[in-house]
Design an enzyme around this catalytic site. Structure first.
Site, PDB file in Angstrom:
ATOM      1  N   GLY A 125       0.802  -1.224   0.000  1.00  0.00           N
ATOM      2  CA  GLY A 125       0.000   0.000   0.000  1.00  0.00           C
ATOM      3  C   GLY A 125       0.835   1.275   0.000  1.00  0.00           C
ATOM      4  CG  ASP A 175       6.249  -0.059 -11.496  1.00  0.00           C
ATOM      5  OD1 ASP A 175       6.681   1.105 -11.496  1.00  0.00           O
ATOM      6  OD2 ASP A 175       5.041  -0.333 -11.456  1.00  0.00           O
TER       7      ASP A 175
END
Ligand code: GLA
Length: 391
Positions: A125, A175
């Site tokens: 998160g 990423d």
């Protein structure tokens, strides 16, 4: 070794679950995005770094004719076939592994099944790309076990396809490239058109904080996809009106945007301004880092956030509040949202000698301003994905 305690726990759990030791163990880190937001799929530039949190993946062959994968934190097993595996709707964490293995099987088919387990410490998160870490440690381990040869760009594209086809997010390559190409103490500068990758040393005087204000936002993937579509629509418009080829927003300058934006829907125009401005900030940032001007580099992070907030609208109140409070904290040089946006975390560039006091001051100032908590972690640019066993 980095994150040794996680590695030790994984080996114990692997032994307990499968009754054997793994033949191969790999590791891949999460990432921070430092400058260059939503530029990767617009074929532009990004400064990022692999971080000191990551995921280990232990694997060995089996004679069962299926692949078994266990999430080491949940100790829950999912099985999937060697060929034709489709996305699962429960235990969706497995899709990152299934999608990556499917991509590798297209390079070279597995001749046996495998028994695998992964365990990591990338905070969930925070927007630190725990999913890319999982894909890239899967890729490294499967390549080693089955003797598959694939370069980093191929592995990154396989991870990207897993995100798109198995997890439903049309992300760029940032990423995965960051997780694969990280170097200790270094920023990674990537040109997402040529896929040329350089490392840039910022020196020991600065480091990063990640600030997670726990912003909850729905429809994140849908928002990412609509932003991407707006960028592609704008690129198609600029290709028609500019006198030179435009394959992506990377080919459009801020001056050309200003001169031609009135022909676009105002919202689409604003969306396009963000990656165009970000590309210019990354190129400017590279010059500033060469000169060692970290103060001016930090200002570019603030400018990046402002462009997210006003033009791309991928920020949120919580992230805006974090960035605002960092401006009052001694030692902070710059701050911005990091990654897709709509939640997640802000990355803060801070003087190393003031990092601990700045971390406390940010958390306290955020709480004073909002009455809510903000979790702050220190981040070190770190080594990229690798095989850790056999050494
Ligand atoms: C997410 C995506 C990346 C990139 C960033 C924004 O992290 O996965 O590909 O687009 O958002 O820069």
């Amino acid at each position: 070794m980095i994150n040794q305690n996680v590695y030790d726990e994984l080996l114990q759990k692997y032994q307990a679950h499968y009754g054997k030791t793994p033949e191969v163990v790999s590791y891949a880190p999460g990432r921070i995005e430092v400058l260059g937001n939503h530029t990767d799929y617009n074929e532009g530039y990004v400064f990022s770094a692999a971080i000191n949190y990551g995921t280990f993946f232990a694997i060995s062959r089996n004679d069962k004719g299926v692949n078994r994968i266990v999430a080491g934190d949940l100790m829950h097993e999912v099985t999937f076939p060697l060929t034709g595996a489709t996305a699962v709707t429960e235990d969706t964490w497995a899709n990152y592994v299934i999608g990556t293995v499917a991509g590798l099987n297209a390079v070279k088919a597995q001749d046996t099944g495998f028994d695998a387990m992964f365990l990591g410490n990338v905070p969930m998160g925070f927007g630190l790309s725990s999913s890319a870490a999982l894909e890239m440690c899967t890729a490294k381990a499967v390549c080693k076990l089955y003797d598959i040869t694939a370069d980093n760009v191929t592995l990154a594209k396989i991870g990207q396809a897993a995100e798109r086809d198995y997890a439903g997010c049309p992300c760029g390559l940032l990423d995965q490239i960051s997780s694969l190409c990280g170097v200790e103490g270094m920023l990674v500068k990537t040109d997402f058109r040529t896929l040329d990758i350089e490392t840039v040393d910022m020196g020991p005087s600065v480091c990063f904080l990640m600030c997670n204000p726990h912003a909850k936002h729905a429809l994140v993937d849908g928002q990412y996809a609509t932003r991407r579509q707006a960028c592609e629509d704008a690129a198609a418009y600029f290709a028609k009106v500019l006198p030179h080829p435009v394959a992506a927003l990377r080919d459009v300058s801020m001056a050309e945007w200003t001169a031609n934006k009135d022909g676009l829907d105002p919202i689409v125009a604003n969306r396009a301004a963000h990656p165009i401005g970000e590309d210019e900030r990354v190129l400017e940032g590279a010059k500033l880092l060469e000169k060692g001007d970290l103060k001016a580099f930090g200002q570019l992070l603030f400018a990046s956030h402002e462009s997210s907030r006003t033009m791309f609208e991928n920020s949120c109140e919580e992230l805006d509040n974090v960035v605002a409070v960092t401006k009052t904290v001694p030692g902070v040089l710059g701050a911005r949202l990091s990654g897709g946006g709509f939640g997640g975390s802000a990355v803060v560039l801070v003087k190393t000698e003031q990092a601990d006091t700045a971390a406390q001051a940010i958390a306290a100032a955020y709480e004073a301003k909002t009455g809510k908590t903000c979790e702050v972690s220190k981040i070190q640019p770190s080594l990229g994905a690798t095989i850790v066993f056999p050494a």
